[in-house]
Design an enzyme around this catalytic site. Sequence first.
Site, PDB file in Angstrom:
ATOM      1  N   ASP A 101      55.556  44.818  43.913  1.00 36.50           N
ATOM      2  CA  ASP A 101      55.670  44.380  45.304  1.00 36.50           C
ATOM      3  C   ASP A 101      56.165  42.924  45.269  1.00 36.50           C
ATOM      4  OD1 ASP A 101      53.438  42.898  44.585  1.00 36.50           O
ATOM      5  OD2 ASP A 101      52.128  43.687  46.153  1.00 36.50           O
TER       6      ASP A 101
ATOM      7  N   CYS B 275      51.692  43.974  40.735  1.00 37.92           N
ATOM      8  CA  CYS B 275      51.421  43.464  42.082  1.00 37.92           C
ATOM      9  C   CYS B 275      50.619  42.174  41.903  1.00 37.92           C
ATOM     10  CB  CYS B 275      50.723  44.503  42.966  1.00 37.92           C
ATOM     11  SG  CYS B 275      49.085  45.025  42.429  1.00 37.92           S
TER      12      CYS B 275
ATOM     13  N   THR C  74      47.236  41.501  41.827  1.00 38.82           N
ATOM     14  CA  THR C  74      46.141  41.654  40.859  1.00 38.82           C
ATOM     15  C   THR C  74      46.365  42.817  39.894  1.00 38.82           C
ATOM     16  OG1 THR C  74      45.032  43.178  42.365  1.00 38.82           O
ATOM     17  CG2 THR C  74      44.429  40.834  42.522  1.00 38.82           C
TER      18      THR C  74
ATOM     19  N   HIS D  45      44.009  55.114  22.462  1.00 41.39           N
ATOM     20  CA  HIS D  45      42.924  56.010  22.889  1.00 41.39           C
ATOM     21  C   HIS D  45      43.281  56.842  24.117  1.00 41.39           C
ATOM     22  CE1 HIS D  45      39.517  53.454  20.860  1.00 41.39           C
ATOM     23  NE2 HIS D  45      40.571  53.630  20.077  1.00 41.39           N
TER      24      HIS D  45
ATOM     25  N   HIS E 123      40.822  61.990  20.550  1.00 49.25           N
ATOM     26  CA  HIS E 123      41.169  61.618  21.928  1.00 49.25           C
ATOM     27  C   HIS E 123      41.820  62.769  22.695  1.00 49.25           C
ATOM     28  CE1 HIS E 123      40.050  57.602  20.821  1.00 49.25           C
ATOM     29  NE2 HIS E 123      40.925  57.608  19.825  1.00 49.25           N
TER      30      HIS E 123
HETATM   31  C1  RB5 Z   1      49.568  41.494  48.205  1.00 53.55           C
HETATM   32  O1  RB5 Z   1      49.201  40.358  48.940  1.00 53.55           O
HETATM   33  C2  RB5 Z   1      48.427  41.960  47.314  1.00 53.55           C
HETATM   34  O2  RB5 Z   1      47.402  42.487  48.068  1.00 53.55           O
HETATM   35  C3  RB5 Z   1      48.937  42.968  46.298  1.00 53.55           C
HETATM   36  O3  RB5 Z   1      49.965  42.406  45.571  1.00 53.55           O
HETATM   37  C4  RB5 Z   1      47.938  43.474  45.263  1.00 53.55           C
HETATM   38  O4  RB5 Z   1      47.262  42.416  44.653  1.00 53.55           O
HETATM   39  C5  RB5 Z   1      47.046  44.565  45.669  1.00 53.55           C
HETATM   40  O5  RB5 Z   1      46.273  45.107  44.867  1.00 53.55           O
END
Ligand code: RB5
Length: 154
Positions: free
Chosen positions: A13, A70, A72, A103, A138
């Site tokens: 994203d 993204c 996180t 694994h 596994h």
């Molecule tokens: C975008 O602001 C953020 O929410 C997205 O990149 C991500 O971290 C969601 O899990």
Amino acid sequence: MSGNPRRVVFGSDHAGYEMKRFLIEVVAGMKIEAEDLGAHGTSSVDYPDYAEAVAKRISNGTADVGVLVCGTGIGMDITANKFPGVRAALLYDDTTARCARMHNDANIAVFGGRTMTPQDAARRMRVFLEEPYEGERHNARLDKIRAIEKKNGK
Ligand code: RB5
């Protein structure tokens, strides 16, 4: 995914865009082909759209390995793992990158553009792309994942 992949499909994203572009450069340096399924800039978009684009390709067998980024990594990971046959792993350290392959035979590496340095992500991606799946004990565990997918109509 067996052996080093020849092509990796990428998605991000807006929050993962810069790191994704960096990782695409790294892959190109490894003589592996990269396909970027978007996003194509830093304007705000919704991560499930790009997780879906990459995960579909893994799930339908038209690609064997993916990378998603993204903010996180969590939203990408949650979405990608809705697709049958997808084993997406959030690679939060180097051991995890290795074990995700050895694994879990993970087929999508997920990173957080706001929670990791590009250098850490690149090193973990390299490990992920080069480490073989161990098989043996596994296999039965992966079969159980497939059985759970079937039970839940996936
Ligand atoms: C975008 O602001 C953020 O929410 C997205 O990149 C991500 O971290 C969601 O899990």
